[in-house]
Each structure stands twice: as structure tokens, then as C-alpha cells.
Design a protein around this motif. Structure first.
Motif, PDB file in Angstrom:
ATOM      1  N   GLN A  80      60.467  36.529  29.021  1.00 28.19           N
ATOM      2  CA  GLN A  80      60.698  36.553  30.471  1.00 28.19           C
ATOM      3  C   GLN A  80      59.759  37.577  31.114  1.00 28.19           C
ATOM      4  O   GLN A  80      59.258  38.470  30.421  1.00 28.19           O
ATOM      5  CB  GLN A  80      62.132  37.012  30.768  1.00 28.19           C
ATOM      6  CG  GLN A  80      63.204  36.326  29.964  1.00 28.19           C
ATOM      7  CD  GLN A  80      64.585  36.876  30.282  1.00 28.19           C
ATOM      8  OE1 GLN A  80      64.873  38.023  29.982  1.00 28.19           O
ATOM      9  NE2 GLN A  80      65.428  36.052  30.884  1.00 28.19           N
ATOM     10  N   THR A  81      59.601  37.483  32.425  1.00 25.54           N
ATOM     11  CA  THR A  81      58.829  38.502  33.142  1.00 25.54           C
ATOM     12  C   THR A  81      59.366  39.887  32.771  1.00 25.54           C
ATOM     13  O   THR A  81      58.613  40.838  32.547  1.00 25.54           O
ATOM     14  CB  THR A  81      58.969  38.302  34.666  1.00 25.54           C
ATOM     15  OG1 THR A  81      58.682  36.939  34.977  1.00 25.54           O
ATOM     16  CG2 THR A  81      58.026  39.208  35.435  1.00 25.54           C
ATOM     17  N   ARG A  93      69.075  28.064  31.135  1.00 28.45           N
ATOM     18  CA  ARG A  93      69.748  29.114  31.887  1.00 28.45           C
ATOM     19  C   ARG A  93      71.248  28.912  31.851  1.00 28.45           C
ATOM     20  O   ARG A  93      71.717  27.781  31.899  1.00 28.45           O
ATOM     21  CB  ARG A  93      69.263  29.087  33.329  1.00 28.45           C
ATOM     22  CG  ARG A  93      67.826  29.440  33.457  1.00 28.45           C
ATOM     23  CD  ARG A  93      67.312  29.028  34.804  1.00 28.45           C
ATOM     24  NE  ARG A  93      65.869  28.945  34.729  1.00 28.45           N
ATOM     25  CZ  ARG A  93      65.071  30.004  34.737  1.00 28.45           C
ATOM     26  NH1 ARG A  93      65.578  31.197  34.875  1.00 28.45           N
ATOM     27  NH2 ARG A  93      63.782  29.858  34.634  1.00 28.45           N
ATOM     28  N   GLY A 115      57.779  29.038  28.666  1.00 27.34           N
ATOM     29  CA  GLY A 115      58.167  28.821  30.059  1.00 27.34           C
ATOM     30  C   GLY A 115      59.478  28.113  30.237  1.00 27.34           C
ATOM     31  O   GLY A 115      60.220  28.377  31.173  1.00 27.34           O
ATOM     32  N   THR A 163      59.383  37.839  39.817  1.00 26.40           N
ATOM     33  CA  THR A 163      59.746  36.719  38.932  1.00 26.40           C
ATOM     34  C   THR A 163      59.523  35.392  39.657  1.00 26.40           C
ATOM     35  O   THR A 163      59.331  35.354  40.865  1.00 26.40           O
ATOM     36  CB  THR A 163      61.224  36.785  38.497  1.00 26.40           C
ATOM     37  OG1 THR A 163      62.038  36.878  39.681  1.00 26.40           O
ATOM     38  CG2 THR A 163      61.489  37.980  37.608  1.00 26.40           C
ATOM     39  N   SER A 164      59.645  34.290  38.906  1.00 25.86           N
ATOM     40  CA  SER A 164      59.292  32.970  39.455  1.00 25.86           C
ATOM     41  C   SER A 164      60.188  32.506  40.588  1.00 25.86           C
ATOM     42  O   SER A 164      59.811  31.609  41.330  1.00 25.86           O
ATOM     43  CB  SER A 164      59.390  31.898  38.383  1.00 25.86           C
ATOM     44  OG  SER A 164      58.825  32.278  37.202  1.00 25.86           O
ATOM     45  N   GLY A 165      61.400  33.022  40.660  1.00 26.27           N
ATOM     46  CA  GLY A 165      62.300  32.569  41.715  1.00 26.27           C
ATOM     47  C   GLY A 165      62.999  31.263  41.392  1.00 26.27           C
ATOM     48  O   GLY A 165      63.395  30.523  42.281  1.00 26.27           O
ATOM     49  N   SER A 166      63.168  30.960  40.094  1.00 21.78           N
ATOM     50  CA  SER A 166      63.862  29.723  39.725  1.00 21.78           C
ATOM     51  C   SER A 166      65.323  29.797  40.126  1.00 21.78           C
ATOM     52  O   SER A 166      65.936  28.804  40.466  1.00 21.78           O
ATOM     53  CB  SER A 166      63.800  29.484  38.219  1.00 21.78           C
ATOM     54  OG  SER A 166      62.492  29.551  37.762  1.00 21.78           O
ATOM     55  N   THR A 167      65.916  30.982  40.050  1.00 23.40           N
ATOM     56  CA  THR A 167      67.353  31.096  40.297  1.00 23.40           C
ATOM     57  C   THR A 167      67.698  31.761  41.624  1.00 23.40           C
ATOM     58  O   THR A 167      68.850  31.765  42.022  1.00 23.40           O
ATOM     59  CB  THR A 167      68.023  31.908  39.166  1.00 23.40           C
ATOM     60  OG1 THR A 167      67.326  33.142  39.016  1.00 23.40           O
ATOM     61  CG2 THR A 167      67.975  31.171  37.857  1.00 23.40           C
ATOM     62  N   LYS A 215      58.234  25.503  36.638  1.00 20.96           N
ATOM     63  CA  LYS A 215      59.624  25.408  36.187  1.00 20.96           C
ATOM     64  C   LYS A 215      60.433  24.607  37.194  1.00 20.96           C
ATOM     65  O   LYS A 215      60.301  24.797  38.400  1.00 20.96           O
ATOM     66  CB  LYS A 215      60.244  26.789  36.090  1.00 20.96           C
ATOM     67  CG  LYS A 215      59.660  27.629  34.997  1.00 20.96           C
ATOM     68  CD  LYS A 215      60.109  29.039  35.249  1.00 20.96           C
ATOM     69  CE  LYS A 215      59.266  30.030  34.526  1.00 20.96           C
ATOM     70  NZ  LYS A 215      59.758  30.298  33.206  1.00 20.96           N
ATOM     71  N   ASP A 226      69.997  33.582  30.025  1.00 22.04           N
ATOM     72  CA  ASP A 226      69.799  32.325  29.302  1.00 22.04           C
ATOM     73  C   ASP A 226      70.931  32.109  28.296  1.00 22.04           C
ATOM     74  O   ASP A 226      71.522  33.068  27.802  1.00 22.04           O
ATOM     75  CB  ASP A 226      68.467  32.347  28.531  1.00 22.04           C
ATOM     76  CG  ASP A 226      67.263  32.192  29.456  1.00 22.04           C
ATOM     77  OD1 ASP A 226      67.444  31.737  30.600  1.00 22.04           O
ATOM     78  OD2 ASP A 226      66.148  32.527  29.017  1.00 22.04           O
ATOM     79  N   ASP A 281      56.681  28.378  19.596  1.00 20.27           N
ATOM     80  CA  ASP A 281      57.487  28.211  20.805  1.00 20.27           C
ATOM     81  C   ASP A 281      58.001  29.604  21.133  1.00 20.27           C
ATOM     82  O   ASP A 281      58.872  30.130  20.456  1.00 20.27           O
ATOM     83  CB  ASP A 281      58.634  27.237  20.522  1.00 20.27           C
ATOM     84  CG  ASP A 281      59.596  27.088  21.704  1.00 20.27           C
ATOM     85  OD1 ASP A 281      59.334  27.671  22.774  1.00 20.27           O
ATOM     86  OD2 ASP A 281      60.613  26.393  21.542  1.00 20.27           O
ATOM     87  N   THR A 282      57.420  30.209  22.155  1.00 25.27           N
ATOM     88  CA  THR A 282      57.670  31.630  22.417  1.00 25.27           C
ATOM     89  C   THR A 282      58.635  31.783  23.572  1.00 25.27           C
ATOM     90  O   THR A 282      58.367  31.338  24.680  1.00 25.27           O
ATOM     91  CB  THR A 282      56.348  32.333  22.773  1.00 25.27           C
ATOM     92  OG1 THR A 282      55.851  31.790  24.002  1.00 25.27           O
ATOM     93  CG2 THR A 282      55.304  32.132  21.682  1.00 25.27           C
TER      94      THR A 282
HETATM   95  P1  ATP Z   1      63.865  34.052  38.266  1.00 26.32           P
HETATM   96  O1  ATP Z   1      64.276  35.086  37.264  1.00 26.32           O
HETATM   97  O2  ATP Z   1      63.313  34.604  39.534  1.00 26.32           O
HETATM   98  O3  ATP Z   1      64.912  32.995  38.471  1.00 26.32           O
HETATM   99  P2  ATP Z   1      62.322  32.812  36.143  1.00 26.32           P
HETATM  100  O4  ATP Z   1      63.450  33.197  35.246  1.00 26.32           O
HETATM  101  O5  ATP Z   1      61.886  31.378  36.141  1.00 26.32           O
HETATM  102  O6  ATP Z   1      62.630  33.257  37.660  1.00 26.32           O
HETATM  103  P3  ATP Z   1      60.257  33.926  34.464  1.00 26.32           P
HETATM  104  O7  ATP Z   1      60.440  35.325  34.058  1.00 26.32           O
HETATM  105  O8  ATP Z   1      58.882  33.443  34.775  1.00 26.32           O
HETATM  106  O9  ATP Z   1      61.066  33.711  35.792  1.00 26.32           O
HETATM  107  O10 ATP Z   1      60.834  32.958  33.366  1.00 26.32           O
HETATM  108  C1  ATP Z   1      61.621  33.349  32.265  1.00 26.32           C
HETATM  109  C2  ATP Z   1      62.573  32.227  31.881  1.00 26.32           C
HETATM  110  O11 ATP Z   1      61.857  31.066  31.424  1.00 26.32           O
HETATM  111  C3  ATP Z   1      63.485  32.557  30.733  1.00 26.32           C
HETATM  112  O12 ATP Z   1      64.595  33.309  31.120  1.00 26.32           O
HETATM  113  C4  ATP Z   1      63.858  31.162  30.222  1.00 26.32           C
HETATM  114  O13 ATP Z   1      64.876  30.587  31.029  1.00 26.32           O
HETATM  115  C5  ATP Z   1      62.587  30.381  30.410  1.00 26.32           C
HETATM  116  N1  ATP Z   1      61.790  30.341  29.157  1.00 26.32           N
HETATM  117  C6  ATP Z   1      60.640  30.990  28.916  1.00 26.32           C
HETATM  118  N2  ATP Z   1      60.145  30.689  27.692  1.00 26.32           N
HETATM  119  C7  ATP Z   1      61.010  29.824  27.131  1.00 26.32           C
HETATM  120  C8  ATP Z   1      61.068  29.139  25.856  1.00 26.32           C
HETATM  121  N3  ATP Z   1      60.116  29.267  24.938  1.00 26.32           N
HETATM  122  N4  ATP Z   1      62.134  28.350  25.623  1.00 26.32           N
HETATM  123  C9  ATP Z   1      63.116  28.205  26.551  1.00 26.32           C
HETATM  124  N5  ATP Z   1      63.101  28.800  27.762  1.00 26.32           N
HETATM  125  C10 ATP Z   1      62.067  29.603  28.060  1.00 26.32           C
END
Ligand code: ATP
Ligand code: MG
Length: 648
Positions: free
Chosen positions: A414-415, A514, A386, A263-267, A608, A499, A410-411
Motif C-alpha cells: 500500500q502507499t 478491501r 495494485g 493515496t489513490s482515493g479508492s475508499t 483501481k 484489506d 504478486d506483490t
Molecule cells: P485509498 O486508501 O485512498 O482508498 P488505495 O487503497 O487504492 O486508496 P493504494 O495505497 O494505492 O491506495 O492501494 C493499496 C491497496 O491496493 C491495498 O490496500 C489493496 O487493497 C490493493 N492491492 C495492492 N496490491 C495488491 C495485491 N497484490 N493483491 C491484492 N490487492 C492489492
């Protein structure tokens, strides 16, 4: 709040009507077994499945299996089955970093190259179930390698080409990869990225951690001189000529692993998300067809790098499973200038365009003339993924880019979800700017409060999914306990997305960001996204990130990082103006306590905003920033620390 009616959202007619959507959806949740028995047949199965859904979210016994007694090969579904009907159709349009570079690859050519790559990998010792790491730029060979792994039944782990040796080394070690496929160098915005040199360092890091990658295959991209280690490293262009263009696809079980993706590593520390073959491809291809209303012969452009799940599902697997022409772009949106995306759209006559809010906001900040000087008449649908897309950016995308001709999907996904879960189906669902609208077939979103009580009707809460869907991840690679812990322990019996969301009186879903990003000001809970949207709606603001920090009186205060539009001079006057603007847009409760000018924001490589880093800076606790391995530009953080508003 404006609503864009179905008929206006989709002037050109559609595959699914409003009534179809309601009927299909109702059946998909009341009779998932029957619904997916029918739709699973969209793939070519070697041995058809008799079993469909076998899933449990029960604590301690989480298990997800779909179509489990069926067998198939994913690359055969993306390639071989199209050869008779569209062998000479372009499968991949490749647009290089340099606007002069482009290639068209037909399905027949792609099939031959995938077979050759599979044979080369086989020669390097890759067998069914082995892990192959892929560290490549956005060049056709990235898709070729992914499909070749699928052809052999090997498990690929794509690592974004912008990642550091540390990040690659850690991922190769975690997945214990046997082989690495990389390139001499990458090319982004005219600058060279030393991929092979990075890979060499990463191989050393993995070895130090106790894992030796046996072989490395190197694709020649720029022709740079790179070190090749005898006995370990091979050139793709040399090996390619030594093998046959024929390689029979391996018969895989529907539940055999297809890929690992971090996953992206946002959290926090990235998780090794594992997806399997059958259910994943049913999901990727079906969502690609219906969410994007994809029609045969169209050119589909998803701007995501294959290093992200969006690139897996909507640059490679979904479109190719559907026989589409997919565009792969090596470069960046603002090179040679901010008009590049639209120039590419015109050049290749793109019909469906799918990108991220971060790109939309950046292009919006650069000015309309970069857009309006292009034609864009070929586009009929726009997509976003995203992050929550602020209404301001949504409206710009809709009016300036799409000239009010194109629906925006607007989709939300998540990974972990493998593909889109909540999104409008154009022509079937009326649009509301900023809302991801309605769940896709088979998806049962639920809102729960902090205690896990399910909320009904219009409500605000934590977003869970009540039951499994075919594209769901199956486990965290090598750590099923972490899988259960992360996603199924907060609200036992449900998949917790992490989320927050709001469901309005029309049953529309609004992702509020989130759950960690909710701030509590004097007892009022609000999503940071809301305050950010208010800031971005000010004409002088290009981007904003909002976090909470401990506040003696209010519990939490509102700390805003603001990036201004090109050419705007920061001043204390402007800060006051922004505070007044937010009060006016949301109310006095949302008044920013601190505003810091931010020339740049810390973002993951997928764009992100990493609010957890911003929280630390706002709290004046920047000594422990946690995992920053996925940060795009670490320099940004130093500037923010230097100019922080809350010094103790
Ligand atoms: P990690 O889980 O490691 O913290 P990440 O959550 O950023 O990283 P991804 O799986 O790439 O990794 O991102 C999914 C997240 O992106 C979702 O849980 C949500 O928070 C956000 N997201 C994706 N699409 C949308 C959208 N259309 N509207 C709102 N948020 C979105
Ligand atoms: Mg996540």
C-alpha cells in the motif's frame, strides 16, 4: 489448485534459497533490531546509526522511528555512490509516448542534472523541510526533480499528471507547497494534456483556499505556447544553463521527511501519507533487490506512473539505490496499439517487468496476437501490483506473456507501507496463482476477526500487521490524529490495512480485497473478488466489478457490472449463461442477482475499480457519490447511472 514448485518458478538460480528465506525471516521477526542493524548498512550513511528500532503501536502513543540517530542523503545513495563504479551505465531509459522517442541517461548525466535542478530550486528559495509539488508527465525531469528535492532535504509531493486542477490545488494547499514544478504540456496516446494551464487554475484554487505557491518552474515538453507569469514562473531549460552542475547533498536525519503522497482515493478522501528518509530507502532498495531478484546490469521496468507510490519506490528510488537501469514510459499500454508494452520490452531488452492487473486484463481482452508477435525473450521475471489478480489473468500472464518461463511475483502493499510487504521471493517460495504467498523479512501479518481476536491456522479475516517495518509511513501529513484513527484504532496495538485476507493450510496469504468490499448473502460472507474472478473466467468477459446492495430476503444481493470482450454482443441469453457460470464456479450462494453491461468501469487514475461508486449506483443512491476527484473518466459513471438495473 495448481502450485508451481520453486524449481520451476525459478529456473535460472536465485540470490535467496528456500532455506535462506526461512532462516532470514525467522531472525527478522525474533530479532528485528539485529536483523535491521545488519541490513540498514546496505545504504551509505554519513553518520552511521547506533539506534535501530524505536516503534510503538500503542493507542494514543503511536510513534515509528528507525535508525533515528543516523544521517544520510537519499540522492547521494541513488547517484553519487554509483559514479565510480557505473557512472557511464544507463540509469534511466526513457521511452516516449511516440514510439520514435527514446533517451538513455547515464548515472553521471543524471547526477549532473539533479545537481542543476537542486541549484535552480535553491535559487527559487527552496530550503530543507519546504514542500515542493510536482505535476509532471512521465519524463526524466520527474525523477530529476524528486531526487533534487531529496538532495536539498525538501519534501516532495508528486501529483499525478492526469489529475484535475481541483485535485492539484487541494494537494498544494494541504501540503502548503512553496514551489510547483510542472510542464507546458504532457503527451498521452498522442493527445496533449494542458498541464501548465491546469496548474494555473490549481494555483488559483489553492490561493482561494488561503495558500499561495510562490514560484513555478516549467519544463518544456511539447513546446506549446503557455502563459508565463512574470516574477512567478520560470523555464527549466533557461535556468538550467545558469547554474552549476555541482550541489553538495544535505546531511539529513534518517527520520527527516522525504515525501508526502496522497493515496489513490479508492475508499474516500485521499490521505497525505508521509514517508521519511532512512527506513524508506532501506525498504525500497531491499525489496527491489530480493523480490525482483534484481542483478547488476539488468533492465527493470515498472510501468507505474511516478504519481503513485509504485512509481516512487520501484520506478525511481529502489532501482536507482541499487544501481539498476530503470525504464520510464511516458505512454499508455494500448497506443499505438495493444502490442506496445511488448514492443518496448523487445526494443530495450527488458529483464524484469512489473505492472498492474488492470493492464493485464485489458491486454488479455485485446487478444493474444498482440503479445505473440513480439519475442519477449529478454524477460525473466513478471510482477503484479495494485489489486488482487484473478487466477484467469494470472494464468494468461504466466503462459502467454511469460511462456511459462518466468515466475510471477504478486506483490501486496500500500502507499502506507512504502514498499512490498507480502510477495513470493522467486526461487525461494513456490507459487500459487492468485496468492501473494509469504511475508517479506520483518513483516508480521495477522488475521483478526471483527472483534479483534487473532485467528490461527487456516482462516479468513481482516489483515493486520503486528509490528513495525522500516518502510512504514510515519504519519498523515499535518494530522497525526487521523493517522492513529485510520490505522491503529480499529484493532488497538496493530496496524490495520483495511484489506481482508485468507491464510491457507500452507501458511500462504491470499488477499481477498478491501474489507468494505465483503458482501453478506443470507449469512454467507464472500469477497467480491471471488465472484469477479468467476465472471472473468468466462471466455466472453473481459472485466467485472461486483458489489452488494440491500436485498429484502437475502440481506444483500449480488450486483455485477460486466464488461464484455471486444466484439461480443450483449444479450439476455448471455446474462443467463453468466449466472449459470458463476453458480457452477462457486456455488448457488454466489448467483448474481443483477447483471448490468458496463462498457467501462469507474476507476481511479491508477486503474483501481472504485466500488464505492458502484455500490451507490446499485443502491440507486447516485446523488451522493462522494469524492470523485481521482476518477479517471467521469463519463463512465453517467452511462452506468443511465442504465442501472435497480430503479426505485
Ligand atoms: P485509498 O486508501 O485512498 O482508498 P488505495 O487503497 O487504492 O486508496 P493504494 O495505497 O494505492 O491506495 O492501494 C493499496 C491497496 O491496493 C491495498 O490496500 C489493496 O487493497 C490493493 N492491492 C495492492 N496490491 C495488491 C495485491 N497484490 N493483491 C491484492 N490487492 C492489492
Ligand atoms: Mg488504501
Amino acid at each position: 489448485m495448481t502450485t508451481i514448485a520453486v524449481k520451476d518458478a525459478w529456473k535460472a538460480g536465485t540470490q535467496i534459497t528456500e532455506a535462506d528465506y526461512e532462516a532470514w525471516y525467522a531472525r527478522s521477526v525474533s530479532d528485528p533490531d539485529g536483523f535491521w542493524r545488519e541490513h540498514g548498512a546496505r545504504l551509505d550513511w554519513i553518520k552511521p546509526y547506533t539506534m535501530v528500532k524505536n516503534t510503538s503501536f500503542e493507542p494514543g502513543a503511536v510513534s515509528i522511528r528507525w535508525f533515528e540517530d543516523g544521517t544520510l542523503n537519499l540522492s547521494a545513495n541513488c547517484l553519487d555512490r554509483h559514479l565510480e563504479t557505473r557512472g557511464d551505465q544507463t540509469a534511466i531509459i526513457w521511452e516516449g509516448d511516440d514510439p520514435k522517442d527514446a533517451r538513455h541517461i547515464t548515472y553521471r548525466e543524471l547526477h549532473a542534472d539533479v545537481c542543476r535542478m537542486a541549484n535552480v530550486l535553491k535559487g527559487m528559495g527552496v530550503e530543507k523541510g519546504d514542500r515542493v509539488s510536482i505535476y509532471l508527465p512521465m519524463i526524466p525531469e520527474a525523477a530529476v526533480t524528486m531526487l533534487a528535492c531529496a538532495r536539498l532535504g525538501a519534501i516532495h509531493s508528486v501529483v499525478f499528471g492526469g489529475f484535475s486542477p481541483d485535485a492539484l490545488g487541494g494537494r498544494m494547499e494541504d501540503s502548503s507547497s512553496k514551489v510547483l514544478v510542472t510542464a507546458d504540456e504532457g503527451l498521452r496516446a498522442g493527445r496533449k494534456v494542458p498541464l501548465k494551464a491546469n496548474a494555473d487554475k490549481a494555483l488559483g484554487i489553492a490561493a482561494k483556499a488561503g495558500h499561495t505557491v510562490e514560484k513555478v518552474l516549467v519544463v518544456r515538453r511539447t513546446g506549446a505556447e503557455v502563459a508565463m507569469e512574470g516574477g512567478r514562473d520560470l523555464w527549466w531549460h533557461e535556468e538550467r544553463d545558469k547554474v552549476s552542475a555541482d550541489c553538495p547533498p544535505a546531511e539529513m536525519s534518517a527520520e527527516d521527511p522525504l515525501f508526502i503522497l496522497y493515496t489513490s482515493g479508492s475508499t474516500g478522501k485521499p490521505k497525505g501519507v508521509l514517508h521519511t528518509t532512512g527506513g524508506y530507502l532501506v525498504w525500497a532498495s531491499m525489496t527491489h533487490q530480493y523480490v525482483f531478484d534484481y542483478r547488476p546490469g539488468e533492465v527493470f521496468w515498472c510501468t507505474a506512473d511516478v504519481g503513485w507510490v509504485t512509481g516512487h519506490s520501484y520506478t525511481v528510488y529502489g532501482p536507482l539505490a541499487n544501481g539498476a537501469t530503470t525504464l520510464m514510459f511516458e505512454g499508455v499500454p494500448n497506443y499505438p496499439d495493444a502490442g506496445r508494452m511488448w514492443q518496448v520490452v523487445d526494443k530495450h531488452q527488458v529483464n524484469i517487468f512489473y505492472t498492474a492487473p488492470t493492464a493485464i486484463r485489458a491486454l488479455m481482452g485485446a487478444g493474444d496476437e498482440f503479445v505473440t508477435r513480439s519475442s519477449r525473450r529478454s524477460i525473466r521475471l513478471l510482477g503484479s501490483v495494485g489489486e488482487p489478480i484473478n487466477p484467469e489473468a494470472w494464468n494468461w500472464y504466466y503462459t502467454v506473456v511469460g511462456e511459462e518461463r518466468c515466475a510471477i511475483v504478486d506483490t501486496w502493499w500500500q502507499t502506507e507501507t512504502g514498499g512490498i510487504l507480502i510477495s513470493p521471493l522467486p526461487g525461494a517460495v513456490a507459487l500459487k496463482p492468485g496468492s501473494a504467498t509469504k511475508p517479506f523479512f520483518g513483516v508480521r501479518p495477522e488475521l483478526v476477526d471483527a472483534e479483534g481476536k487473532v485467528l490461527e491456522g487456516a482462516a479468513d479475516g481482516n489483515l493486520c500487521i503486528a509490528d513495525s517495518w522500516p518502510g512504514q509511513m510515519r504519519t498523515v501529513y499535518g494530522d497525526h490524529e487521523r493517522f492513529e484513527q485510520t490505522y491503529f484504532s480499529t484493532y488497538p496495538g496493530k496496524y490495520f490495512t483495511g484489506d481482508g485476507a485468507r491464510r491457507d493450510a500452507d501458511g500462504y496469504w491470499w488477499i481477498t480485497g478491501r474489507v468494505d468490499d465483503v458482501i453478506n448473502v443470507s449469512g454467507h460472507r464472500m469477497g467480491t473478488a471471488e465472484v469477479e474472478s468467476a465472471l472473468v473466467s468466462h471466455p466472453k468477459v473481459s472485466e467485472a466489478a461486483v458489489v452488494g446492495y440491500p436485498h429484502d430476503v437475502k440481506g444483500q444481493g449480488i450486483y455485477c457490472y460486466v464488461t464484455l470482450m471486444e466484439g461480443v454482443t450483449p444479450s439476455d441469453e448471455l446474462k443467463k449463461e453468466l449466472v449459470a457460470h458463476v453458480r457452477n464456479e462457486i456455488g448457488p450462494i454466489a448467483s448474481p442477482d443483477k447483471i448490468q453491461w458496463a462498457p467501462g468501469l469507474p476507476k481511479t487514475r491508477s486503474g483501481k475499480i472504485m466500488r464505492r461508486i458502484l455500490r451507490k449506483i446499485a443502491e440507486d443512491e447516485f446523488g451522493a457519490l462522494g469524492d470523485t476527484s481521482t476518477l479517471a473518466d467521469p463519463g463512465v459513471v453517467d452511462d452506468l447511472i443511465e442504465n442501472r438495473e435497480n430503479r426505485k
